[in-house]
Design an enzyme around this catalytic site. Structure first.
Site, PDB file in Angstrom:
ATOM      1  N   LYS A  98       0.883  -1.195  -0.084  1.00 23.41           N
ATOM      2  CA  LYS A  98      -0.111   0.037  -0.011  1.00 23.41           C
ATOM      3  C   LYS A  98       0.836   1.272   0.128  1.00 23.41           C
ATOM      4  CE  LYS A  98      -3.656  -2.352   0.685  1.00 23.41           C
ATOM      5  NZ  LYS A  98      -5.221  -2.539  -0.381  1.00 23.41           N
ATOM      6  N   HIS A 133      -7.430 -13.125  -7.498  1.00 22.74           N
ATOM      7  CA  HIS A 133      -7.985 -12.045  -6.773  1.00 22.74           C
ATOM      8  C   HIS A 133      -9.414 -12.064  -7.356  1.00 22.74           C
ATOM      9  CE1 HIS A 133      -9.047  -8.238  -5.164  1.00 22.74           C
ATOM     10  NE2 HIS A 133      -7.857  -8.127  -4.301  1.00 22.74           N
ATOM     11  N   LYS A 193     -13.373  -5.845   6.614  1.00 23.25           N
ATOM     12  CA  LYS A 193     -14.210  -4.795   5.976  1.00 23.25           C
ATOM     13  C   LYS A 193     -15.249  -5.084   4.951  1.00 23.25           C
ATOM     14  CE  LYS A 193     -11.065  -3.293   2.340  1.00 23.25           C
ATOM     15  NZ  LYS A 193     -10.029  -2.526   2.093  1.00 23.25           N
ATOM     16  N   ASP A 243      -1.286  -5.165  -5.363  1.00 21.85           N
ATOM     17  CA  ASP A 243      -2.733  -4.654  -5.318  1.00 21.85           C
ATOM     18  C   ASP A 243      -3.473  -5.039  -6.489  1.00 21.85           C
ATOM     19  OD1 ASP A 243      -3.997  -2.477  -2.750  1.00 21.85           O
ATOM     20  OD2 ASP A 243      -4.758  -4.306  -3.375  1.00 21.85           O
ATOM     21  N   GLU A 244      -4.571  -4.936  -6.438  1.00 19.27           N
ATOM     22  CA  GLU A 244      -5.527  -5.638  -7.604  1.00 19.27           C
ATOM     23  C   GLU A 244      -5.516  -4.685  -8.833  1.00 19.27           C
ATOM     24  OE1 GLU A 244      -6.862  -4.934  -4.642  1.00 19.27           O
ATOM     25  OE2 GLU A 244      -8.101  -3.385  -5.101  1.00 19.27           O
ATOM     26  N   LYS A 252       2.044  -9.274  -2.049  1.00 17.67           N
ATOM     27  CA  LYS A 252       1.239  -9.174  -3.375  1.00 17.67           C
ATOM     28  C   LYS A 252       1.120  -7.798  -3.626  1.00 17.67           C
ATOM     29  CE  LYS A 252      -3.010  -9.799  -3.819  1.00 17.67           C
ATOM     30  NZ  LYS A 252      -3.725  -8.312  -3.633  1.00 17.67           N
TER      31      LYS A 252
HETATM   32  C1  CAP Z   1      -7.198  -5.592   1.274  1.00 20.59           C
HETATM   33  C2  CAP Z   1      -7.296  -5.492  -0.267  1.00 20.59           C
HETATM   34  C3  CAP Z   1      -7.860  -6.358  -0.873  1.00 20.59           C
HETATM   35  C4  CAP Z   1      -9.418  -6.338  -0.454  1.00 20.59           C
HETATM   36  C5  CAP Z   1      -9.738  -7.854  -1.273  1.00 20.59           C
HETATM   37  C6  CAP Z   1      -8.091  -3.978  -0.790  1.00 20.59           C
HETATM   38  O1  CAP Z   1      -6.574  -4.440   1.689  1.00 20.59           O
HETATM   39  O2  CAP Z   1      -6.025  -5.380  -0.775  1.00 20.59           O
HETATM   40  O3  CAP Z   1      -7.777  -6.386  -2.110  1.00 20.59           O
HETATM   41  O4  CAP Z   1      -9.879  -6.608   0.607  1.00 20.59           O
HETATM   42  O5  CAP Z   1     -11.210  -8.147  -0.721  1.00 20.59           O
HETATM   43  O6  CAP Z   1      -7.524  -3.655  -1.726  1.00 20.59           O
HETATM   44  O7  CAP Z   1      -8.810  -3.648   0.162  1.00 20.59           O
HETATM   45  P1  CAP Z   1      -6.643  -4.041   3.170  1.00 20.59           P
HETATM   46  P2  CAP Z   1     -11.617  -9.595  -0.946  1.00 20.59           P
HETATM   47  O8  CAP Z   1      -6.190  -5.107   3.955  1.00 20.59           O
HETATM   48  O9  CAP Z   1      -5.824  -2.624   3.368  1.00 20.59           O
HETATM   49  O10 CAP Z   1      -7.932  -3.899   3.773  1.00 20.59           O
HETATM   50  O11 CAP Z   1     -10.311 -10.366  -0.523  1.00 20.59           O
HETATM   51  O12 CAP Z   1     -12.899  -9.764  -0.157  1.00 20.59           O
HETATM   52  O13 CAP Z   1     -11.880  -9.806  -2.468  1.00 20.59           O
HETATM   53 MG    MG Z   2      -6.366  -5.181  -2.696  1.00 15.85          MG
END
Ligand code: CAP
Ligand code: MG
Length: 411
Positions: free
Chosen positions: A151, A267, A308, A179-180, A177
């Protein structure tokens, strides 16, 4: 030929049937009529009888609505496997998860569960590694695997990205990893990021004596995605991550069929557009079963309502057992819990989901008052406390990074 009827409550599905379970709210027609029309539109029929239909076609390809539960708005349809092309997930979904969602005769329609026929199930590869292969690769036998997401989601340059990853690894995390939404950006080029981050992965492995994993996000147009995955392989990477919904199931099949010997992390960004409504769409259970069949090794399935993201504890636990149950001889998929997690969540998360999971913390690591390395330590300490069956509060007495995380976020 006169209009076909698809409801046959005496029909007993066979191993040669694909079974789909739907939740439907009829609109302006009876529940039975809605079932008839859904079965027709998802297989060989249309809105009226047609002169081109024949008893031969009907005998071979007509599905059966074999179970109706009006009180729960549920219906199950057994589709003969001859309706589908083996190994072609897009075609299967275009049939049983295609036009029917838009039909006027339903106010809402949700595709809640699926079970594939033997032949269809075996026409997909399944995971190359799965839980056993990943635990062997990481040399971590029992405890939950712990990871972070770099992040801010996007914004760091390649060297900054690599340094944050290094801090997370030496702080004790197994996995880092992308991020998406981080792919190949003007301020963070994919190839440079991979090279820089793997360099510091090697450094972290030497310093910690532990296996460390980097999951670069290769989500892109299919040819480019493959090219990037091969680049990761060439650079000595062992994992790639893909956003399976935005990428598409056929591209996921292409990546799996390439047999690159890379662990595939799935993801699920965008899934909630399909999965969230209880009344309409496609359940995450269906998406999880499809993803396992195609062959992802690990998959985000939710945090059992601890973090969350939405997704009830029951729903997440049902998905977790579905991706681990015996099925066509394919490997179990590692459940990934992520989203709003911090170290204080670990006991409740593992109580609900067990320890055969991968827990990922973005803000829950980089938001630690003493920075990423301390945040990583706090997460690792929380995982160790759970494995040793010691309460976090007790463990925090002798582990200051965990104490600090609990002070900020609670437990
Ligand atoms: C978490 C995260 C994940 C999502 C995925 C985000 O970051 O990297 O991509 O939570 O959700 O971008 O929010 P945090 P899921 O740990 O800072 O929340 O696994 O429900 O698909
Ligand atoms: Mg993410």
């Amino acid at each position: 030929m006169k209009e076909l009827s698809y409801i046959d409550l005496k029909y007993k599905p066979t191993k040669k049937d694909l079974i789909a379970k739907y939740r439907l709210e009829p609109d302006g027609v009876s529940f039975e009529e809605a079932c008839e029309q859904l079965a027709a539109e998802s297989s060989i029929g249309t809105w009226t009888d047609i002169c081109t239909m024949s008893p031969k076609i009907a005998k071979k390809l007509k599905p059966h609505v074999f179970s109706i539960n009006k009180r729960k708005n549920l219906a199950e349809i057994a589709y003969p496997e001859a309706l589908f092309e083996a190994g072609n997930m897009p075609q299967i979904l275009s049939s049983i998860a295609g036009n029917i969602f838009g039909m006027k005769i339903v106010k809402n329609l949700r595709f809640v569960d699926v079970s594939f026929s033997e032949k269809l199930g075996k026409s997909f590869q399944g995971p190359a590694f799965g839980v056993p292969g990943i635990r062997k690769l990481l040399k971590v036998k029992k405890r939950p695997l712990v990871g972070t997401i770099i992040k801010p989601k996007v914004g760091l340059n390649e060297k900054e990205h690599a340094k944050v990853a290094y801090d997370a690894w030496v702080g004790g995390l197994d996995i880092v990893k992308d991020d998406e939404n981080l792919t190949d950006m003007s301020f963070n080029r994919f190839e440079k990021r991979v090279v820089e981050t793997l360099k510091l992965r090697d450094k972290a492995e030497k310093e910690t004596g532990e296996k460390k994993i980097y999951m670069p996000n290769v989500t892109a147009e299919t040819d480019e995605m493959l090219r990037r995955a091969k680049f990761v392989k060439k650079c000595g990477g062992e994992y790639v991550m893909v956003d399976i919904l935005t990428l598409g199931f056929s591209a996921l099949q292409t990546l799996r069929k390439a047999n690159l010997g890379l662990v595939l992390h799935a993801h699920r960004a965008m899934h909630a557009a399909l999965t969230r409504s209880e009344h309409h769409g496609i359940s995450m259970l269906v998406i999880a079963k499809i993803t396992r069949l195609i062959g992802a090794d690990q998959l985000h399935i939710g945090t059992a309502y601890v973090g969350k993201m939405s997704g009830s504890a029951k729903e997440v636990i049902d998905i977790e057992s579905a991706i681990n149950e015996k099925s066509f001889g394919i490997k179990p998929v590692f459940a990934v819990a992520s989203g709003g997690l911090h170290p204080g969540h670990v006991p409740k998360l593992t109580k609900r989901m067990g320890t055969d999971i991968i827990m990922q913390f973005g803000g829950g690591v980089h938001g630690h008052p003493d920075g990423t390395r301390a945040g990583a330590r706090a997460v690792r300490q929380a995982a160790e406390a759970v494995t040793k069956e010691v309460s976090l509060k007790q463990y925090a007495k002798t582990h200051e990074e965990l104490a600090c995380a609990i002070e900020k976020w609670g437990c």
